[in-house]
Structures are given as structure tokens and as C-alpha cells.
Design a protein around this motif. Structure first.
Motif, PDB file in Angstrom:
ATOM      1  N   GLU A  94      28.340  20.176  59.564  1.00 52.80           N
ATOM      2  CA  GLU A  94      27.638  19.150  58.803  1.00 52.80           C
ATOM      3  C   GLU A  94      27.228  17.954  59.516  1.00 52.80           C
ATOM      4  OE1 GLU A  94      30.353  17.965  55.519  1.00 52.80           O
ATOM      5  OE2 GLU A  94      30.541  19.953  54.725  1.00 52.80           O
ATOM      6  N   ASN A  95      26.041  17.335  58.832  1.00 56.08           N
ATOM      7  CA  ASN A  95      25.427  16.429  59.532  1.00 56.08           C
ATOM      8  C   ASN A  95      26.612  15.197  59.621  1.00 56.08           C
ATOM      9  OD1 ASN A  95      23.793  14.147  60.093  1.00 56.08           O
ATOM     10  ND2 ASN A  95      22.282  14.685  58.677  1.00 56.08           N
ATOM     11  N   GLY A  96      26.747  14.655  61.061  1.00 59.33           N
ATOM     12  CA  GLY A  96      27.592  13.449  61.300  1.00 59.33           C
ATOM     13  C   GLY A  96      28.900  14.152  61.728  1.00 59.33           C
ATOM     14  N   ALA A  97      28.975  15.338  61.832  1.00 50.74           N
ATOM     15  CA  ALA A  97      30.487  15.899  62.076  1.00 50.74           C
ATOM     16  C   ALA A  97      31.114  15.461  63.316  1.00 50.74           C
ATOM     17  CB  ALA A  97      30.397  17.446  61.848  1.00 50.74           C
ATOM     18  N   VAL A 122      35.369  20.668  60.665  1.00 46.57           N
ATOM     19  CA  VAL A 122      35.587  19.735  61.986  1.00 46.57           C
ATOM     20  C   VAL A 122      36.637  18.779  61.593  1.00 46.57           C
ATOM     21  CG1 VAL A 122      34.571  18.341  63.600  1.00 46.57           C
ATOM     22  CG2 VAL A 122      33.428  20.456  62.746  1.00 46.57           C
ATOM     23  N   PRO A 123      37.739  18.528  62.529  1.00 46.30           N
ATOM     24  CA  PRO A 123      38.774  17.674  62.070  1.00 46.30           C
ATOM     25  C   PRO A 123      38.254  16.106  62.135  1.00 46.30           C
ATOM     26  CG  PRO A 123      39.287  18.773  64.312  1.00 46.30           C
ATOM     27  CD  PRO A 123      37.959  19.503  63.731  1.00 46.30           C
ATOM     28  N   THR A 124      38.838  15.248  61.603  1.00 46.10           N
ATOM     29  CA  THR A 124      38.645  13.993  61.836  1.00 46.10           C
ATOM     30  C   THR A 124      39.753  13.212  62.841  1.00 46.10           C
ATOM     31  OG1 THR A 124      40.065  13.219  59.913  1.00 46.10           O
ATOM     32  CG2 THR A 124      37.551  13.716  59.367  1.00 46.10           C
ATOM     33  N   ALA A 183      23.426  17.779  63.038  1.00 38.65           N
ATOM     34  CA  ALA A 183      24.704  18.153  63.008  1.00 38.65           C
ATOM     35  C   ALA A 183      25.320  17.609  64.222  1.00 38.65           C
ATOM     36  CB  ALA A 183      24.896  19.535  63.035  1.00 38.65           C
ATOM     37  N   PHE A 184      24.449  17.651  65.304  1.00 41.51           N
ATOM     38  CA  PHE A 184      24.851  17.149  66.539  1.00 41.51           C
ATOM     39  C   PHE A 184      24.385  15.651  66.929  1.00 41.51           C
ATOM     40  CE2 PHE A 184      24.351  21.705  66.750  1.00 41.51           C
ATOM     41  CZ  PHE A 184      25.667  21.953  66.832  1.00 41.51           C
ATOM     42  N   GLU A 185      23.958  14.955  65.948  1.00 45.58           N
ATOM     43  CA  GLU A 185      23.343  13.769  66.549  1.00 45.58           C
ATOM     44  C   GLU A 185      24.293  12.766  66.782  1.00 45.58           C
ATOM     45  OE1 GLU A 185      21.260  10.191  63.674  1.00 45.58           O
ATOM     46  OE2 GLU A 185      21.889  11.978  62.526  1.00 45.58           O
TER      47      GLU A 185
END
Length: 351
Positions: free
Chosen positions: A71-74, A49-51, A98-100
Motif C-alpha cells: 500500500e501507499n506509504g507502507a 507490512v509491519p509497523t 508504495a515506495f515513496e
């Protein structure tokens, strides 16, 4: 000329301040479908996932890439995101959290991936999610609590997977769910309580599975159910299916989508539409074997809800009986013992 140069610089600076820079390999703009930035990263060969995604992004398209995990926090900080498109990647797992932070997410597309299971808590925090697309994956099981927290989910697409059973509590907490699509799986049975708590469910697709029978009470509590599609299943039409058919008739449920569901077995009922079956016809196909303990010929009749066996019987004969009324339950009687068994609706009395 200078006017257009300064205009371009002004707009660029304004866009940058309002949304942040656009991720590499992606394009950013606006859309009428949501209020914020529209980020298009489709088919860009991405493996993660891009930053640097603009904080005001309302729609993020990541389909057609090579993502294998989320990943968690993506998606941290994207509280304005409403639509997330992740279909046609190579996702095999979704980490908890992952969707937090995606508290405003309404629709997520996870179809056409390689997901094999949905872990407990995978969608935690998505309290406003309304539509979840999980079709055409490789799901074999759904853990209890997998959809926990999705209190506003209305439509769940699970068709085209490899699910063999729906466990009790699999959809716990989905109090606003209206439609579930479970067609084209490998379901062989529906456990009692599998859909417990889905009081607002209106439409349930179970067509094109491997269901041979449906247990009594499998859809208990679905007070708003209007359509239950079960066509293209190898249904065995005998007394075990009677409670379900009674339930369907009492609720005037439509059981077919493109055509009426039919019996697969036994042979003499193959192709017969369920809506044309009578309880009497189905009970004739139970092929019941009764072991009784009276000398000579044993007579069987459906006259009560008890099975009574004389305690003074001193011999045993086996008689094959063709039922001649509505029967949905059977029993085996034991020599020399007085038994009384209560059934759901009908039973035999030995006399």
C-alpha cells in the motif's frame, strides 16, 4: 550478577533510543553489509507490512510471507533503507507511491510473486535504485513509463514472466541501465524503438522466447551493446532476418549463452547456426511469388534498388522465381502501372 543486569538494561535502552522497538514477530540487529538496523521478518505469516519498523533500518527482509499488496506509504520514514526483500509472497499489485520516500534504496527483490502488470509510476522516487528483481512473476505487459524515475538502475531482471511484447518506450528513462534479462517469456516480436534511449545497455537476454524474426531497427541506438543472447527461439531464417544478422555481425555481438542460436525453419536450414548463414542462403528461402505483366517469359535480376514495370504491358503471367543473390525485400507489381519502389538494401528490376 548485578553488573550483567545493568549492562543488559543499558544496552537495551541504548538500542531502543537509536533504532526504535523491533516489530512483532521480527528480529532486529546489525549487519556489516549496511550502516543501520537489520530487520528480519522472513517467513512469519505476515499479511501486511509491519509497523514500528526502526527508522534507521538499512535492510528489511519480508520474504516468504502472505503479502498480497504494497500500500501507499507502507515504508514511510525509512529513508535509510538500502535493501528491501519481498520475494516469495503473494503480491498481485503495487500501488503508486508504495515506495515513496525510499530515496536511498539500492536493491529491491520482488521476484516469485503474482504480479501481472507494472503500472506507470510504481517505482517513483527510487532515484538511487540500482538492481530490480521482477523475475518469476506473471507479468503480461509493462506500461510505458513503468520504470520512470529509475535513472540509476543498472540491472533489471524480468525473466520467467509471460510478456508477449515489449512496447515502444517501455524502458524510457533508464539511461544508466546496463543489463536486461528478458529470457523465458512469451515474446513473439520486438517492436522498433522498444529499447530506445538505452545508450549504456551492454547485455540483453532474449533467449527462450517465441521470437520467429527480429525487425530491422529493433536495437537501433544501443551503441554500447556487447552481448545479445537469442538462443532457443523458433527463428525463421529468411530474408527478413538479414538486417538483424548484418547488425549483429557488424557489431561482433555474441548471440549465444550456452550454445549458438540456430534456425528453426525452414526445414532445409533447421539446426543451422546463425553465424554460419550467408545472406545468399537466407534469401533463397523467401519463396517469392512475382506477378508480372510482360508477354511470355519474365526475366528477373537484382541490378538496382528500383522495381520498374513497363507501362505498355498488356498481359499478365505469374512466375515463381528462386532468388540467386542477396535479397531482403520484395514487391508485387501491378498490371498496366509503372512503379518505382525503394528498399533498404537490395531489390528487383523487371526487364
Amino acid at each position: 550478577m548485578m553488573y550483567w543486569v545493568w549492562t543488559f538494561i543499558f544496552l537495551s535502552v541504548t538500542y531502543s533510543r537509536g533504532t526504535g522497538a523491533c516489530p512483532d514477530k521480527c528480529s532486529c540487529g546489525t549487519t556489516s553489509s549496511c550502516n543501520g538496523t537489520y530487520v528480519n521478518c522472513r517467513f512469519r505469516g505476515l499479511t501486511t507490512v509491519p509497523t514500528n519498523i526502526p527508522k534507521d533500518t538499512c535492510a528489511l527482509l519480508l520474504s516468504g510471507n502472505q503479502l498480497t499488496t504494497i500500500e501507499n506509504g507502507a515504508f514511510e520514514g525509512l529513508s535509510n533503507l538500502q535493501t528491501l526483500v519481498l520475494y516469495s509472497n503473494q503480491l498481485t499489485t503495487i500501488e503508486n507511491g508504495a515506495f515513496e520516500g525510499l530515496s536511498n534504496l539500492q536493491t529491491i527483490y520482488l521476484n516469485d510473486n503474482q504480479l501481472t502488470t507494472i503500472e506507470n509510476g510504481a517505482f517513483e522516487g527510487l532515484s538511487n535504485l540500482q538492481t530490480l528483481y521482477l523475475f518469476d512473476n506473471q507479468l503480461t505487459t509493462i506500461e510505458n513509463g513503468a520504470f520512470e524515475g529509475l535513472s540509476n538502475l543498472q540491472t533489471l531482471h524480468l525473466y520467467g514472466n509471460q510478456l508477449t511484447t515489449i512496447e515502444n518506450g517501455a524502458f524510457e528513462g533508464l539511461s544508466n541501465l546496463q543489463t536486461i534479462l528478458l529470457s523465458v517469456n512469451q515474446l513473439t516480436t520486438i517492436e522498433n524503438g522498444a529499447f530506445e534511449g538505452l545508450s549504456n545497455l551492454q547485455t540483453l537476454y532474449l533467449n527462450s522466447n517465441q521470437l520467429t524474426t527480429i525487425e530491422n531497427g529493433a536495437f537501433e541506438g544501443l551503441t554500447n551493446l556487447q552481448t545479445l543472447v537469442i538462443e532457443n527461439n523458433p527463428l525463421h531464417c529468411d530474408c527478413q532476418l538479414v538486417p538483424f544478422l548484418s547488425f549483429a555481425k557488424s557489431r561482433s555481438l555474441g548471440l549465444g549463452l550456452l550454445y549458438e542460436p540456430t534456425c528453426h525453419t525452414p526445414d532445409n536450414l533447421r539446426g543451422t547456426q546463425l553465424k554460419n548463414l550467408q545472406l545468399q542462403e537466407m534469401s533463397r528461402n523467401c519463396g517469392l511469388d512475382f506477378t508480372t505483366v510482360t508477354p511470355g517469359t519474365t526475366e528477373l535480376a537484382i541490378v538496382s534498388t528500383e522495381v520498374m514495370l513497363p507501362s505498355n504491358a498488356d498481359s499478365t503471367t505469374t512466375t515463381r522465381v528462386t532468388p540467386h543473390n542477396d535479397v531482403i525485400s520484395t514487391t508485387m507489381v501491378i498490371p498496366g502501372i509503372y512503379r518505382r519502389t525503394t528498399f533498404t538494401k537490395f531489390s528487383w528490376i523487371v526487364k
